[in-house]
Design an enzyme around this catalytic site. Structure first.
Site, short mmCIF file in Angstrom:
data_model
loop_
_atom_site.label_atom_id
_atom_site.label_comp_id
_atom_site.label_asym_id
_atom_site.label_seq_id
_atom_site.Cartn_x
_atom_site.Cartn_y
_atom_site.Cartn_z
N ASP A 31 0.85 -1.20 0.00
CA ASP A 31 0.00 0.00 0.00
C ASP A 31 0.89 1.24 0.00
O ASP A 31 1.90 1.30 0.68
CB ASP A 31 -0.91 -0.01 1.23
CG ASP A 31 -2.04 0.99 1.11
OD1 ASP A 31 -3.20 0.56 0.95
OD2 ASP A 31 -1.77 2.21 1.18
N ILE A 32 0.47 2.25 -0.74
CA ILE A 32 1.26 3.48 -0.87
C ILE A 32 1.23 4.29 0.43
O ILE A 32 2.14 5.08 0.70
CB ILE A 32 0.73 4.31 -2.08
CG1 ILE A 32 1.78 5.26 -2.59
CG2 ILE A 32 -0.56 5.04 -1.75
CD1 ILE A 32 1.46 5.87 -3.97
N ASN A 86 -12.65 -3.15 2.51
CA ASN A 86 -13.55 -2.00 2.58
C ASN A 86 -14.49 -2.05 1.38
O ASN A 86 -14.04 -2.25 0.24
CB ASN A 86 -12.75 -0.70 2.57
CG ASN A 86 -11.89 -0.54 3.83
OD1 ASN A 86 -12.26 -1.02 4.89
ND2 ASN A 86 -10.76 0.13 3.70
N GLY A 92 -15.54 2.76 3.53
CA GLY A 92 -14.24 3.42 3.36
C GLY A 92 -13.51 3.00 2.10
O GLY A 92 -12.29 3.17 2.00
N GLN A 93 -14.25 2.47 1.12
CA GLN A 93 -13.59 2.06 -0.14
C GLN A 93 -13.32 3.28 -1.00
O GLN A 93 -14.26 3.96 -1.43
CB GLN A 93 -14.48 1.05 -0.90
CG GLN A 93 -13.81 0.54 -2.17
CD GLN A 93 -14.63 -0.53 -2.89
OE1 GLN A 93 -15.77 -0.82 -2.52
NE2 GLN A 93 -14.06 -1.11 -3.93
N SER A 94 -12.05 3.56 -1.26
CA SER A 94 -11.68 4.74 -2.06
C SER A 94 -11.28 4.37 -3.47
O SER A 94 -11.23 5.24 -4.35
CB SER A 94 -10.56 5.51 -1.37
OG SER A 94 -9.38 4.73 -1.30
N HIS A 99 -10.18 -4.93 -3.38
CA HIS A 99 -8.83 -5.13 -2.83
C HIS A 99 -8.94 -5.56 -1.38
O HIS A 99 -9.75 -5.03 -0.63
CB HIS A 99 -7.97 -3.88 -2.98
CG HIS A 99 -8.63 -2.61 -2.53
ND1 HIS A 99 -9.56 -1.95 -3.30
CD2 HIS A 99 -8.50 -1.90 -1.40
CE1 HIS A 99 -9.97 -0.88 -2.65
NE2 HIS A 99 -9.35 -0.81 -1.48
N HIS A 101 -6.88 -5.66 2.12
CA HIS A 101 -5.71 -5.14 2.83
C HIS A 101 -5.21 -6.25 3.77
O HIS A 101 -5.98 -6.76 4.59
CB HIS A 101 -6.09 -3.95 3.72
CG HIS A 101 -6.61 -2.75 3.00
ND1 HIS A 101 -5.87 -1.60 2.81
CD2 HIS A 101 -7.83 -2.49 2.44
CE1 HIS A 101 -6.59 -0.69 2.18
NE2 HIS A 101 -7.80 -1.20 1.94
P1 DGP Z 1 -9.45 1.65 0.32
O1 DGP Z 1 -9.52 2.90 1.16
O2 DGP Z 1 -9.88 0.40 1.09
O3 DGP Z 1 -10.16 1.80 -1.00
O4 DGP Z 1 -7.90 1.44 0.04
C1 DGP Z 1 -7.27 1.88 -1.10
C2 DGP Z 1 -5.81 1.82 -0.80
O5 DGP Z 1 -5.09 1.93 -2.00
C3 DGP Z 1 -5.29 2.94 0.11
O6 DGP Z 1 -4.86 2.38 1.35
C4 DGP Z 1 -4.12 3.55 -0.65
C5 DGP Z 1 -3.87 2.56 -1.75
N1 DGP Z 1 -3.45 3.15 -3.00
C6 DGP Z 1 -4.10 4.10 -3.71
N2 DGP Z 1 -3.42 4.41 -4.82
C7 DGP Z 1 -2.31 3.62 -4.81
C8 DGP Z 1 -1.22 3.47 -5.72
O7 DGP Z 1 -1.11 4.11 -6.75
N3 DGP Z 1 -0.25 2.58 -5.37
C9 DGP Z 1 -0.34 1.83 -4.23
N4 DGP Z 1 0.66 0.98 -3.97
N5 DGP Z 1 -1.36 1.94 -3.37
C10 DGP Z 1 -2.33 2.83 -3.66
#
Ligand code: DGP
Length: 113
Positions: A31-32, A86, A92-94, A99, A101
């Protein structure tokens, strides 16, 4: 597959991201914005918007299998870890590509908030 979907682009290698694990139907990458010492996302290669659209069990099985493999490889299977999917706005799904976690390396709190 969707050209507009960030995780589709990651899954097919258009966005350079190191896969920590992969199988035929799913890939895993860090995760970023890590929320724990271990924070890996596991996604299906095929576009599935959320759990609500996961009508085919094969990608979900692949995501679950890979999440377990990641937990073992990251050394948190013994200490314990949390798997979070999420779903939707209140969940909280963005990112609108399913996906999971994999969070570990510290004690998790409950309720999650
Ligand atoms: P959620 O909030 O459950 O939809 O989690 C989305 C996650 O995705 C969040 O923790 C940050 C991660 N994320 C978003 N953009 C990127 C990206 O470009 N690269 C990576 N590695 N993670 C990302």
């Amino acid at each position: 597959m969707s050209d507009d979907c960030l995780f589709c682009r990651i899954a097919r290698g258009d966005v350079p991201v190191l896969f920590v694990a992969e199988n035929a139907l799913a890939v895993a990458f860090r995760d970023i914005h890590p929320q724990a010492p271990v924070h890996v996302l596991v996604i299906p290669r095929a576009h599935v918007e959320s759990m609500l659209e996961a009508t085919d069990p094969a990608p979900m099985n692949a995501v679950m299998q890979l999440a377990i493999e990641v937990a073992r490889a990251e050394g948190v299977a013994g200490s314990g870890f949390r798997l979070v999917l999420n779903t939707g706005a209140d969940g909280g799904q963005s990112v609108s590509h399913l996906h999971a976690h994999v969070l570990g390396g510290r004690a998790m709190h409950w309720p999650p908030g």
